[in-house]
Motif scaffolding. Structure first.
Motif: not given
Length: 122
Positions: A5-10, A12-16
């Motif tokens: 989950w941390l990897n996915t959130i990271s 997504l944040t980077l893409c945003a």
């Protein structure tokens, strides 16, 4: 599972962040676009050379010739009224404008008399 989950959130944040326009980058981009659309600037044109009569009149009035390109003014000499970018003005006005007087011409560095060898041959 927490690492996933941390990897996915990271990610997504980077893409945003990559997709959002940042103010730091948008201002220079607008300036670049404006510069590209602006008409080209004219080249720095030289002032027309003064006539011999204008040079003579300026000399009688005690005016100096200011070279606008170098910031040097000439009271007389080979460059008086001859540089590409210049104008006549009083010496006081030239000094107030931040211009400096030209250095006086010096004698040629080459000696007119040949060097004499003072060493004695034995």
């Amino acid at each position: 599972m927490k690492k996933g989950w941390l990897n996915t959130i990271s990610r997504l944040t980077l893409c945003a962040l990559l997709w959002l326009p940042l103010p730091a980058f948008s201002a220079p981009l607008a300036q670049i676009k404006a510069a590209a659309q602006a008409p080209p600037k004219k080249a720095d044109t030289a002032t027309p050379a003064p006539s011999a009569q204008e040079i003579a009149n300026a000399r009688t009035k005690g005016l100096v010739w200011v070279n606008l390109g170098t910031g040097v003014y000439h009271k007389d000499g080979e460059f008086y009224g001859k540089t590409k970018r210049g104008k006549f003005m009083s010496e006081a006005d030239a000094q107030k404008g931040g211009y400096r007087a030209a250095k006086s011409p010096t004698a040629s560095k080459k000696s007119a008399t040949p060097k004499v060898d003072t060493k004695q041959k034995k």
